[in-house]
Design an enzyme around this catalytic site. Sequence first.
Site, PDB file in Angstrom:
ATOM      1  N   ARG A 145       2.626   4.519  -0.593  1.00  0.00           N
ATOM      2  CA  ARG A 145       1.742   4.322  -0.916  1.00  0.00           C
ATOM      3  C   ARG A 145       2.346   3.190  -1.725  1.00  0.00           C
ATOM      4  O   ARG A 145       3.973   3.212  -1.584  1.00  0.00           O
ATOM      5  CB  ARG A 145       1.210   5.150  -1.579  1.00  0.00           C
ATOM      6  N   LYS A 169       1.514  11.748  -3.809  1.00  0.00           N
ATOM      7  CA  LYS A 169       0.149  12.397  -5.136  1.00  0.00           C
ATOM      8  C   LYS A 169       0.834  14.268  -5.847  1.00  0.00           C
ATOM      9  O   LYS A 169       1.297  15.127  -4.378  1.00  0.00           O
ATOM     10  CB  LYS A 169      -1.257  13.053  -4.176  1.00  0.00           C
ATOM     11  N   HIS A 240      -1.545  -1.424   0.653  1.00  0.00           N
ATOM     12  CA  HIS A 240      -2.963  -0.627   1.550  1.00  0.00           C
ATOM     13  C   HIS A 240      -2.727  -1.183   3.018  1.00  0.00           C
ATOM     14  O   HIS A 240      -2.641   0.075   4.134  1.00  0.00           O
ATOM     15  CB  HIS A 240      -4.310   0.049   0.837  1.00  0.00           C
ATOM     16  N   ARG A 243       0.549   0.289   4.843  1.00  0.00           N
ATOM     17  CA  ARG A 243       0.201   1.422   5.698  1.00  0.00           C
ATOM     18  C   ARG A 243      -0.882   1.781   6.335  1.00  0.00           C
ATOM     19  O   ARG A 243      -0.482   2.300   7.485  1.00  0.00           O
ATOM     20  CB  ARG A 243      -0.189   2.016   4.443  1.00  0.00           C
ATOM     21  N   HIS A 266      -0.436  12.856   4.127  1.00  0.00           N
ATOM     22  CA  HIS A 266      -2.142  13.809   3.523  1.00  0.00           C
ATOM     23  C   HIS A 266      -2.172  14.822   3.548  1.00  0.00           C
ATOM     24  O   HIS A 266      -2.042  15.593   4.649  1.00  0.00           O
ATOM     25  CB  HIS A 266      -2.928  13.243   4.853  1.00  0.00           C
ATOM     26  N   TYR A 275      -8.121   7.016  10.958  1.00  0.00           N
ATOM     27  CA  TYR A 275      -6.918   6.053  11.695  1.00  0.00           C
ATOM     28  C   TYR A 275      -7.116   5.854  13.531  1.00  0.00           C
ATOM     29  O   TYR A 275      -6.138   4.697  13.866  1.00  0.00           O
ATOM     30  CB  TYR A 275      -6.031   5.964  11.871  1.00  0.00           C
TER      31      TYR A 275
END
Length: 294
Positions: A145, A169, A240, A243, A266, A275
């Site tokens: 990110r 995150k 993004h 990414r 993730h 994806y």
Amino acid sequence: MQPEIRKFLEHVRLERGLSENTAVSYARDLADFSAYLAREERTWADADRTLVLRYLSDLKRRGMKAATIARRMSALRAFFRFLVREGGLTSDPTASIEVAAPEEHLPRVVSEEDVERLIGAVRRPDAMGLRDRAMLETLYATGVRVSELLALSLEDLELAAGYIRVFGKGNKERVVPLGEVAQDALTLYLRYGRPLLARDRNENAVFLNRFGRRMTRQGFWNLLKGYARQAGVAEQVTPHTLRHSFATHLLEGGADLRVVQELLGHADISTTERYTHVTPKRLREVYRNAHPRA
């Protein structure tokens, strides 16, 4: 800021370990609902199911998108659950409210050729040119990110071993490999570019702006838009986008979905599964290689 919101934000930061961006988003969403309560001359304690539903209708009247409304509802759910656990409320007014999930859009992806043209648009021979190429190469090579890219500090780089350490995150750490091209770009920048930008020897950020401070998201965004224009890339390119392109190109090259999930950081593989859509180009290639009469 109201004390209830302040306590909740401390909870999500310290106890749940959510990122600062998530906390800021919660604060913005709850401030909007708080303003609505003030207009209705109500308080948190007065909030019931009917009031929350009227608030959601108000959001629709204001023209907010389904994704924004769903995010607001998520913030309210988390906040009211916290108030109930803390004894501030006896019941959760959001418990029986269902909000339609927003329509999911496939991530925007650019081709490998467009990525080459984008990075090739960096032609400046100075320190900032070395920095820009290193940022773009690293972003595409790792799929991190943009917040993770710009948060990199010197101690997070292990160039000799070929990887970087990323804190994503919830401040979760993961190790992401670097390709040789990105390694070379970073090495050149650190050797010949960064020393010319650094003004404070105590600054440990990898990517510095012209003032010698850590590069900001807005600064990087402006650079990326400029290079996309120079490269003549038709698609709208965002951090993004690179990414998404990283993930899609890996999967098209045969990478395992679980590996891509780990690289992207993730928590849920269903997020990574977005994806796995097959591009028309890949569809034709597989058909030609697999069908006996192709």
